[in-house]
Design a protein around this motif. Structure first.
Motif, PDB file in Angstrom:
ATOM      1  N   LEU A 103      26.659 -16.552  -2.793  1.00 16.66           N
ATOM      2  CA  LEU A 103      27.470 -15.632  -3.598  1.00 16.66           C
ATOM      3  C   LEU A 103      28.895 -15.573  -3.072  1.00 16.66           C
ATOM      4  O   LEU A 103      29.849 -15.516  -3.861  1.00 16.66           O
ATOM      5  N   LEU A 104      29.075 -15.612  -1.763  1.00 19.54           N
ATOM      6  CA  LEU A 104      30.426 -15.616  -1.185  1.00 19.54           C
ATOM      7  C   LEU A 104      31.185 -16.874  -1.589  1.00 19.54           C
ATOM      8  O   LEU A 104      32.362 -16.805  -1.959  1.00 19.54           O
ATOM      9  N   LEU A 105      30.533 -18.021  -1.556  1.00 24.37           N
ATOM     10  CA  LEU A 105      31.182 -19.259  -2.016  1.00 24.37           C
ATOM     11  C   LEU A 105      31.571 -19.140  -3.486  1.00 24.37           C
ATOM     12  O   LEU A 105      32.642 -19.600  -3.889  1.00 24.37           O
ATOM     13  N   GLY A 106      30.721 -18.504  -4.274  1.00 18.41           N
ATOM     14  CA  GLY A 106      31.056 -18.266  -5.673  1.00 18.41           C
ATOM     15  C   GLY A 106      32.258 -17.356  -5.812  1.00 18.41           C
ATOM     16  O   GLY A 106      33.139 -17.597  -6.644  1.00 18.41           O
ATOM     17  N   ASP A 107      32.319 -16.302  -4.979  1.00 16.30           N
ATOM     18  CA  ASP A 107      33.480 -15.400  -4.997  1.00 16.30           C
ATOM     19  C   ASP A 107      34.766 -16.148  -4.663  1.00 16.30           C
ATOM     20  O   ASP A 107      35.813 -15.926  -5.283  1.00 16.30           O
ATOM     21  N   LEU A 108      34.691 -17.033  -3.668  1.00 12.63           N
ATOM     22  CA  LEU A 108      35.881 -17.801  -3.273  1.00 12.63           C
ATOM     23  C   LEU A 108      36.331 -18.718  -4.408  1.00 12.63           C
ATOM     24  O   LEU A 108      37.533 -18.814  -4.700  1.00 12.63           O
ATOM     25  N   ALA A 109      35.363 -19.367  -5.069  1.00 13.09           N
ATOM     26  CA  ALA A 109      35.697 -20.235  -6.202  1.00 13.09           C
ATOM     27  C   ALA A 109      36.273 -19.414  -7.362  1.00 13.09           C
ATOM     28  O   ALA A 109      37.200 -19.868  -8.043  1.00 13.09           O
ATOM     29  N   GLU A 132      38.035 -16.733  -7.041  1.00  9.43           N
ATOM     30  CA  GLU A 132      39.417 -16.384  -6.680  1.00  9.43           C
ATOM     31  C   GLU A 132      40.348 -17.538  -7.012  1.00  9.43           C
ATOM     32  O   GLU A 132      41.449 -17.327  -7.522  1.00  9.43           O
ATOM     33  N   ILE A 133      39.900 -18.753  -6.765  1.00 10.83           N
ATOM     34  CA  ILE A 133      40.719 -19.935  -7.079  1.00 10.83           C
ATOM     35  C   ILE A 133      40.853 -20.106  -8.586  1.00 10.83           C
ATOM     36  O   ILE A 133      41.952 -20.322  -9.099  1.00 10.83           O
ATOM     37  N   GLU A 134      39.729 -20.008  -9.287  1.00 13.26           N
ATOM     38  CA  GLU A 134      39.712 -20.186 -10.750  1.00 13.26           C
ATOM     39  C   GLU A 134      38.750 -19.170 -11.377  1.00 13.26           C
ATOM     40  O   GLU A 134      37.543 -19.409 -11.444  1.00 13.26           O
ATOM     41  N   PRO A 135      39.269 -18.015 -11.819  1.00 16.27           N
ATOM     42  CA  PRO A 135      38.404 -17.055 -12.515  1.00 16.27           C
ATOM     43  C   PRO A 135      37.785 -17.695 -13.755  1.00 16.27           C
ATOM     44  O   PRO A 135      38.356 -18.612 -14.341  1.00 16.27           O
ATOM     45  N   ILE A 136      36.630 -17.211 -14.150  1.00 16.32           N
ATOM     46  CA  ILE A 136      35.968 -17.747 -15.349  1.00 16.32           C
ATOM     47  C   ILE A 136      36.752 -17.331 -16.574  1.00 16.32           C
ATOM     48  O   ILE A 136      37.089 -16.165 -16.747  1.00 16.32           O
ATOM     49  N   SER A 137      37.015 -18.294 -17.410  1.00 18.66           N
ATOM     50  CA  SER A 137      37.770 -18.082 -18.637  1.00 18.66           C
ATOM     51  C   SER A 137      36.930 -17.351 -19.661  1.00 18.66           C
ATOM     52  O   SER A 137      35.769 -17.693 -19.884  1.00 18.66           O
ATOM     53  N   GLN A 184      39.326 -29.777 -12.379  1.00 18.12           N
ATOM     54  CA  GLN A 184      39.956 -30.597 -11.334  1.00 18.12           C
ATOM     55  C   GLN A 184      40.117 -29.791 -10.053  1.00 18.12           C
ATOM     56  O   GLN A 184      39.834 -30.278  -8.966  1.00 18.12           O
ATOM     57  N   THR A 185      40.605 -28.563 -10.191  1.00 14.72           N
ATOM     58  CA  THR A 185      40.810 -27.708  -9.030  1.00 14.72           C
ATOM     59  C   THR A 185      39.490 -27.435  -8.316  1.00 14.72           C
ATOM     60  O   THR A 185      39.403 -27.549  -7.084  1.00 14.72           O
ATOM     61  N   LEU A 186      38.468 -27.075  -9.073  1.00 13.09           N
ATOM     62  CA  LEU A 186      37.175 -26.765  -8.458  1.00 13.09           C
ATOM     63  C   LEU A 186      36.515 -28.015  -7.885  1.00 13.09           C
ATOM     64  O   LEU A 186      35.828 -27.937  -6.854  1.00 13.09           O
ATOM     65  N   ALA A 187      36.717 -29.153  -8.509  1.00 14.27           N
ATOM     66  CA  ALA A 187      36.198 -30.411  -7.957  1.00 14.27           C
ATOM     67  C   ALA A 187      36.861 -30.703  -6.610  1.00 14.27           C
ATOM     68  O   ALA A 187      36.196 -31.140  -5.664  1.00 14.27           O
ATOM     69  N   GLN A 188      38.156 -30.448  -6.526  1.00 10.58           N
ATOM     70  CA  GLN A 188      38.865 -30.649  -5.260  1.00 10.58           C
ATOM     71  C   GLN A 188      38.341 -29.690  -4.194  1.00 10.58           C
ATOM     72  O   GLN A 188      38.112 -30.080  -3.054  1.00 10.58           O
ATOM     73  N   TYR A 189      38.136 -28.429  -4.576  1.00 11.42           N
ATOM     74  CA  TYR A 189      37.623 -27.436  -3.638  1.00 11.42           C
ATOM     75  C   TYR A 189      36.231 -27.840  -3.147  1.00 11.42           C
ATOM     76  O   TYR A 189      35.942 -27.799  -1.945  1.00 11.42           O
ATOM     77  N   ALA A 190      35.360 -28.249  -4.069  1.00  7.23           N
ATOM     78  CA  ALA A 190      34.008 -28.680  -3.689  1.00  7.23           C
ATOM     79  C   ALA A 190      34.082 -29.876  -2.742  1.00  7.23           C
ATOM     80  O   ALA A 190      33.352 -29.933  -1.743  1.00  7.23           O
ATOM     81  N   GLU A 191      34.955 -30.810  -3.041  1.00  5.97           N
ATOM     82  CA  GLU A 191      35.109 -31.983  -2.174  1.00  5.97           C
ATOM     83  C   GLU A 191      35.595 -31.568  -0.783  1.00  5.97           C
ATOM     84  O   GLU A 191      35.087 -32.050   0.230  1.00  5.97           O
ATOM     85  N   ALA A 245      28.456 -29.277  -8.790  1.00  8.21           N
ATOM     86  CA  ALA A 245      27.494 -28.515  -9.597  1.00  8.21           C
ATOM     87  C   ALA A 245      27.022 -27.267  -8.855  1.00  8.21           C
ATOM     88  O   ALA A 245      26.868 -26.199  -9.455  1.00  8.21           O
ATOM     89  N   THR A 246      26.816 -27.368  -7.558  1.00  2.00           N
ATOM     90  CA  THR A 246      26.386 -26.218  -6.760  1.00  2.00           C
ATOM     91  C   THR A 246      27.481 -25.168  -6.715  1.00  2.00           C
ATOM     92  O   THR A 246      27.222 -23.968  -6.893  1.00  2.00           O
ATOM     93  N   LEU A 247      28.712 -25.596  -6.496  1.00  2.00           N
ATOM     94  CA  LEU A 247      29.832 -24.662  -6.470  1.00  2.00           C
ATOM     95  C   LEU A 247      29.984 -23.962  -7.817  1.00  2.00           C
ATOM     96  O   LEU A 247      30.201 -22.751  -7.878  1.00  2.00           O
ATOM     97  N   LEU A 248      29.859 -24.711  -8.900  1.00  2.00           N
ATOM     98  CA  LEU A 248      29.978 -24.117 -10.233  1.00  2.00           C
ATOM     99  C   LEU A 248      28.865 -23.105 -10.487  1.00  2.00           C
ATOM    100  O   LEU A 248      29.114 -22.043 -11.067  1.00  2.00           O
ATOM    101  N   ASP A 249      27.640 -23.422 -10.051  1.00  2.00           N
ATOM    102  CA  ASP A 249      26.549 -22.454 -10.188  1.00  2.00           C
ATOM    103  C   ASP A 249      26.839 -21.198  -9.371  1.00  2.00           C
ATOM    104  O   ASP A 249      26.658 -20.083  -9.859  1.00  2.00           O
ATOM    105  N   ASN A 250      27.282 -21.373  -8.128  1.00  3.18           N
ATOM    106  CA  ASN A 250      27.608 -20.227  -7.272  1.00  3.18           C
ATOM    107  C   ASN A 250      28.684 -19.367  -7.919  1.00  3.18           C
ATOM    108  O   ASN A 250      28.586 -18.120  -7.908  1.00  3.18           O
ATOM    109  N   ARG A 251      29.690 -20.002  -8.492  1.00  2.00           N
ATOM    110  CA  ARG A 251      30.802 -19.303  -9.146  1.00  2.00           C
ATOM    111  C   ARG A 251      30.303 -18.492 -10.341  1.00  2.00           C
ATOM    112  O   ARG A 251      30.663 -17.329 -10.521  1.00  2.00           O
ATOM    113  N   TRP A 252      29.459 -19.131 -11.155  1.00  2.00           N
ATOM    114  CA  TRP A 252      28.946 -18.453 -12.340  1.00  2.00           C
ATOM    115  C   TRP A 252      28.079 -17.256 -11.953  1.00  2.00           C
ATOM    116  O   TRP A 252      28.225 -16.160 -12.497  1.00  2.00           O
ATOM    117  N   VAL A 253      27.167 -17.449 -10.996  1.00  4.47           N
ATOM    118  CA  VAL A 253      26.290 -16.358 -10.571  1.00  4.47           C
ATOM    119  C   VAL A 253      27.118 -15.213  -9.999  1.00  4.47           C
ATOM    120  O   VAL A 253      26.900 -14.045 -10.333  1.00  4.47           O
TER     121      VAL A 253
END
Length: 146
Positions: free
Chosen positions: A32-38, A40-45, A63-70, A77-85
């Motif tokens: 959930l913390l990783l999702g919170d950080l993501a 902050e970088i890119e709020p869900i539209s 692109q931004t979230l792919a860079q962050y995940a990298e 996909a894991t970062l995006l799931d964490n962000r959504w949750v």
């Protein structure tokens, strides 16, 4: 005679279960913390709806979230799931004793009032003889198959 489960006593097994559940709780808070950080970088539209996917949010978001995940060396996909949750569970609504996988499954409930109330009302768990959430119970609640 002492009851054994595998190579440990039942008492030790129960302690190992408690320790494992605590580690899963820590892992869930981290997800959930990783999702919170993501977030902050890119709020869900809003345009993308409750679980925006590629083509639903501006390409730059992905692109931004792919860079962050990298940079974190984790699957996008894991970062995006964490962000959504995380977006579906504001910090004050998260239940730290409820596993992340339950938060993830119940995040599919569109109505936030229903979602927030539902997590506080776990079903009866026959094996433990208590009311508690399991991943399977949460998936059934939202019409998914376990």
């Amino acid at each position: 005679m002492t009851t054994m489960i595998g190579k440990v006593t039942q008492e030790r097994y129960e302690q190992l279960v408690a320790d494992g559940l605590e580690q899963l709780a820590v892992q869930g808070r981290t997800q959930l913390l990783l999702g919170d950080l993501a977030l902050e970088i890119e709020p869900i539209s809003q345009r993308g709806g409750s679980h925006a996917g590629p083509g639903e949010e501006p390409f730059g978001v992905w692109q931004t979230l792919a860079q962050y995940a990298e940079d974190l060396d984790m699957p996008l996909a894991t970062l995006l799931d964490n962000r959504w949750v995380a977006s579906r569970w504001p910090k004050e609504r998260r239940q730290h004793r409820v596993p992340y996988v339950v938060h993830m499954a119940l995040a599919a409930i569109a109505d936030e009032d229903v979602r927030f109330a539902k997590i506080l009302d776990p079903p009866w768990h026959e094996k433990s003889k208590t009311h508690r959430w399991t991943q399977d119970a949460a998936k059934r609640e939202v019409g998914q198959r376990g």
